[in-house]
Every structure is written in structure tokens, then in C-alpha cells.
Scaffold this motif. Structure first.
Motif, PDB file in Angstrom:
ATOM      1  N   PRO A 107       0.814  -1.227   0.000  1.00 48.74           N
ATOM      2  CA  PRO A 107       0.000   0.000   0.000  1.00 48.74           C
ATOM      3  C   PRO A 107       0.845   1.274   0.000  1.00 48.74           C
ATOM      4  CG  PRO A 107      -0.936  -1.605   1.504  1.00 48.74           C
ATOM      5  CD  PRO A 107       0.375  -2.157   1.059  1.00 48.74           C
ATOM      6  N   GLY A 108       2.010   1.236   0.635  1.00 49.82           N
ATOM      7  CA  GLY A 108       2.874   2.411   0.666  1.00 49.82           C
ATOM      8  C   GLY A 108       3.472   2.770  -0.673  1.00 49.82           C
ATOM      9  N   ALA A 109       3.471   1.828  -1.622  1.00 53.65           N
ATOM     10  CA  ALA A 109       4.040   2.079  -2.946  1.00 53.65           C
ATOM     11  C   ALA A 109       2.972   2.434  -3.971  1.00 53.65           C
ATOM     12  CB  ALA A 109       4.812   0.847  -3.421  1.00 53.65           C
ATOM     13  N   PHE A 130      -4.724   1.252  -9.832  1.00 54.70           N
ATOM     14  CA  PHE A 130      -3.561   1.383  -8.952  1.00 54.70           C
ATOM     15  C   PHE A 130      -2.436   2.055  -9.744  1.00 54.70           C
ATOM     16  CE2 PHE A 130      -5.767  -2.278  -7.133  1.00 54.70           C
ATOM     17  CZ  PHE A 130      -5.695  -2.018  -5.779  1.00 54.70           C
ATOM     18  N   THR A 131      -1.709   2.958  -9.101  1.00 56.19           N
ATOM     19  CA  THR A 131      -0.537   3.600  -9.704  1.00 56.19           C
ATOM     20  C   THR A 131       0.657   3.395  -8.796  1.00 56.19           C
ATOM     21  OG1 THR A 131      -1.922   5.302 -10.740  1.00 56.19           O
ATOM     22  CG2 THR A 131       0.439   5.757 -10.571  1.00 56.19           C
ATOM     23  N   ASN A 132       1.787   2.980  -9.390  1.00 51.66           N
ATOM     24  CA  ASN A 132       3.014   2.826  -8.615  1.00 51.66           C
ATOM     25  C   ASN A 132       3.611   4.206  -8.389  1.00 51.66           C
ATOM     26  OD1 ASN A 132       5.462   2.194  -7.464  1.00 51.66           O
ATOM     27  ND2 ASN A 132       6.246   0.998  -9.187  1.00 51.66           N
ATOM     28  N   THR A 133       3.480   4.717  -7.177  1.00 49.65           N
ATOM     29  CA  THR A 133       3.991   6.049  -6.840  1.00 49.65           C
ATOM     30  C   THR A 133       5.368   6.007  -6.183  1.00 49.65           C
ATOM     31  OG1 THR A 133       2.787   5.941  -4.733  1.00 49.65           O
ATOM     32  CG2 THR A 133       1.672   7.000  -6.588  1.00 49.65           C
ATOM     33  N   PRO A 137      10.527  -0.289  -9.321  1.00 52.98           N
ATOM     34  CA  PRO A 137       9.485  -1.219  -9.775  1.00 52.98           C
ATOM     35  C   PRO A 137       8.995  -2.088  -8.619  1.00 52.98           C
ATOM     36  CG  PRO A 137      11.367  -1.249 -11.271  1.00 52.98           C
ATOM     37  CD  PRO A 137      11.794  -0.498 -10.051  1.00 52.98           C
ATOM     38  N   CYS A 138       7.757  -2.528  -8.734  1.00 52.51           N
ATOM     39  CA  CYS A 138       7.206  -3.496  -7.788  1.00 52.51           C
ATOM     40  C   CYS A 138       6.344  -4.475  -8.571  1.00 52.51           C
ATOM     41  CB  CYS A 138       6.397  -2.813  -6.680  1.00 52.51           C
ATOM     42  SG  CYS A 138       4.913  -1.937  -7.232  1.00 52.51           S
ATOM     43  N   ARG A 139       5.992  -5.576  -7.948  1.00 50.76           N
ATOM     44  CA  ARG A 139       5.230  -6.611  -8.647  1.00 50.76           C
ATOM     45  C   ARG A 139       3.951  -6.928  -7.879  1.00 50.76           C
ATOM     46  NH1 ARG A 139       7.081 -11.742  -6.442  1.00 50.76           N
ATOM     47  NH2 ARG A 139       8.721 -11.351  -4.937  1.00 50.76           N
ATOM     48  N   THR A 140       2.958  -7.370  -8.625  1.00 51.17           N
ATOM     49  CA  THR A 140       1.671  -7.687  -8.030  1.00 51.17           C
ATOM     50  C   THR A 140       0.948  -8.673  -8.921  1.00 51.17           C
ATOM     51  OG1 THR A 140      -0.352  -6.736  -7.093  1.00 51.17           O
ATOM     52  CG2 THR A 140       0.424  -5.805  -9.163  1.00 51.17           C
ATOM     53  N   SER A 141      -0.158  -9.214  -8.415  1.00 58.48           N
ATOM     54  CA  SER A 141      -0.944 -10.174  -9.193  1.00 58.48           C
ATOM     55  C   SER A 141      -2.181 -10.547  -8.395  1.00 58.48           C
ATOM     56  CB  SER A 141      -0.126 -11.437  -9.493  1.00 58.48           C
ATOM     57  OG  SER A 141      -0.896 -12.359 -10.229  1.00 58.48           O
ATOM     58  N   LEU A 216      -5.910   1.176   1.172  1.00 58.42           N
ATOM     59  CA  LEU A 216      -5.957   2.506   0.589  1.00 58.42           C
ATOM     60  C   LEU A 216      -7.421   2.921   0.521  1.00 58.42           C
ATOM     61  CD1 LEU A 216      -3.507   1.710  -2.342  1.00 58.42           C
ATOM     62  CD2 LEU A 216      -2.921   3.038  -0.307  1.00 58.42           C
ATOM     63  N   THR A 217      -7.673   4.200   0.290  1.00 59.33           N
ATOM     64  CA  THR A 217      -9.054   4.679   0.218  1.00 59.33           C
ATOM     65  C   THR A 217      -9.255   5.509  -1.039  1.00 59.33           C
ATOM     66  OG1 THR A 217      -9.216   4.736   2.629  1.00 59.33           O
ATOM     67  CG2 THR A 217     -10.858   5.979   1.395  1.00 59.33           C
ATOM     68  N   ALA A 218     -10.345   5.221  -1.736  1.00 58.47           N
ATOM     69  CA  ALA A 218     -10.733   5.993  -2.921  1.00 58.47           C
ATOM     70  C   ALA A 218     -12.116   6.591  -2.683  1.00 58.47           C
ATOM     71  CB  ALA A 218     -10.740   5.100  -4.158  1.00 58.47           C
TER      72      ALA A 218
END
Length: 244
Positions: A107-109, A130-133, A137-141, A216-218
């Protein structure tokens, strides 16, 4: 009385059979000493022709090379490559190996946002993006976790269903890259909704990235959610989804 030489002859004749018997016994004893014994001290079994039968090979040793080549007793190396299973057992291990050195998207990224998509009769759709801020680089799935809340932060009953129309694949997000999931819900009251048909209208959506615990919150500006809070979400894919 018999002459002396007659008595001597009779004694000599009686001794000869005894000597012969002793000679035969000695010969048999010598033959017995020539037999080989097994390690336990018992005589090895014979096949009746004077030669011992070879011992049967131990289980699992047939076909192995003779001792002395250094390979006896060692297992042959496997020729099948060892690969780690990919998310959801999809078999797409290539991308995950390439991204093995990158951290998981926490969540921090990430940041998260909702964008309305083209509606259909009684159905509503939105892109959860989701945006990598972060700076690396990071990975997800996989699928996100969702929780509707009111403007005041109170939870609203939410039932997140995994929409498997999109295959789950390993993703690598570089800085500023995006991944999205399509959300689908109904605005038609049904079973589980209030009797007066007044379905709740959320104020926000709490979002948990795949395989994380933090959230996170939207902002939710997409109207009411009926169907007892059921929202279908697809697995993440790269990009931010289609626009009108």
C-alpha cells in the motif's frame, strides 16, 4: 597253546581295519574343512553341482553400474526444470521469475482511484486503478479486497466476488505504471436489500492490494450499490482501462 608267531599275526590283522577306519575319518574331516562358510558361519547353499548359487541382487539395484565407478547408490539428476507455481496456478512462471528481484507492491508504494465506465441497464461499472507512486518497480498479481464505507467512515455490507473472466498474471509496475480491475455491481434492489428499496450510497471505498493487509481509500461518487453490496472485481491487468 598257539605258537607265539600265530598270536602276533592275529593282532596285526585286527589292527589293520581300525587303521583303515581312522584314515577314512581323517579324509572326511579334511574334506569338511575345505567347504566355505557364509558370514553367519553357516554353509553356503549349493545348487547340487558343487558350486554355490549367486545371491539375488538387492531390490532396486538391477541395471546399476558396478561398484568402483563412483556412481553406485547415487540418484540420477532430474531433467525436469524446477519452477515455482504462479498465482492461481495459471502456469505463467516466466514473468514472475524476471520480476523476482523486485519487491511486492505494498500500500505504501501505490495510490488508488475510481473512474466511472459505460453503464448498462441496471448495471454499473468502474475502473479501479492502482498507480506505482514509488521510485522503484514493484510486482503484483490477483484480485483486490474491497470494503464500502459511508461518508462518516462506517462500514457498509460488502461482498467482493472474484470475476475470473480475466486471467490472473504476474505484473511488474515501474514507477508511474498502472494496473486496473473492472468493478461491476447492480443498482436494482433485490434479495438482501432494504424492503423500501433504498440501497446504500457509499462515500468511499477501502481497497486492499492483492496479498496485502494494509488498505488505501478511494472516493466513491458512483451512486447507490444494491444486491446486498455485491461487487464483482476482475484480476489486475496493466493499464488504466477503457475510457468513454
Amino acid at each position: 597253546m598257539a605258537p607265539h608267531h600265530a598270536r602276533s599275526a592275529r593282532r596285526t590283522a585286527s589292527v589293520r581295519p581300525a587303521l583303515a577306519t581312522l584314515a577314512v575319518a581323517a579324509a572326511l574331516l579334511a574334506a569338511g574343512c575345505g567347504q566355505s562358510s557364509s558370514p553367519s558361519g553357516s554353509v553356503s547353499p549349493s545348487d547340487g553341482a558343487g558350486s554355490s548359487r549367486p545371491a539375488d541382487p538387492s531390490p532396486g539395484t538391477k541395471g546399476e553400474s558396478a561398484a568402483g565407478d563412483g556412481a553406485a547408490g547415487s540418484a540420477a539428476p532430474s531433467s525436469a526444470p524446477a519452477t515455482a507455481p504462479s498465482p492461481e496456478g495459471e502456469g505463467t512462471t516466466g514473468p514472475s521469475r524476471q520480476a523476482a528481484g523486485f519487491p511486492w507492491c505494498s500500500p505504501g508504494a501505490l495510490s488508488v482511484a475510481l473512474r466511472e465506465m459505460e453503464p448498462a441497464a441496471g448495471n454499473r461499472y468502474a475502473a479501479l486503478v492502482f498507480t506505482n507512486t514509488s521510485n522503484e518497480p514493484c510486482r503484483t498479481s490477483g484480485w483486490p479486497g474491497l470494503q464500502l464505507t459511508s461518508d462518516a467512515g462506517r462500514t457498509i455490507p460488502t461482498d467482493t466476488e472474484r470475476d475470473r473472466s480475466v486471467r490472473s498474471r504476474p505484473l511488474t509496475l515501474k514507477p508511474d505504471d498502472r494496473a486496473w480491475s473492472r468493478l461491476h455491481w447492480t443498482v436494482v434492489p433485490g434479495t438482501g436489500d432494504p424492503a423500501d428499496g433504498a440501497c446504500p450510497e457509499p462515500g468511499a471505498l477501502r481497497v486492499i492490494p492483492p496479498d496485502e493487509r494494509g488498505q488505501l481509500t478511494a472516493d466513491w461518487k458512483l451512486g447507490t450499490v444494491c444486491g446486498a453490496g455485491e461487487i464483482e472485481a476482475t484480476a489486475l491487468r496493466t493499464g488504466e482501462g477503457p475510457r468513454h
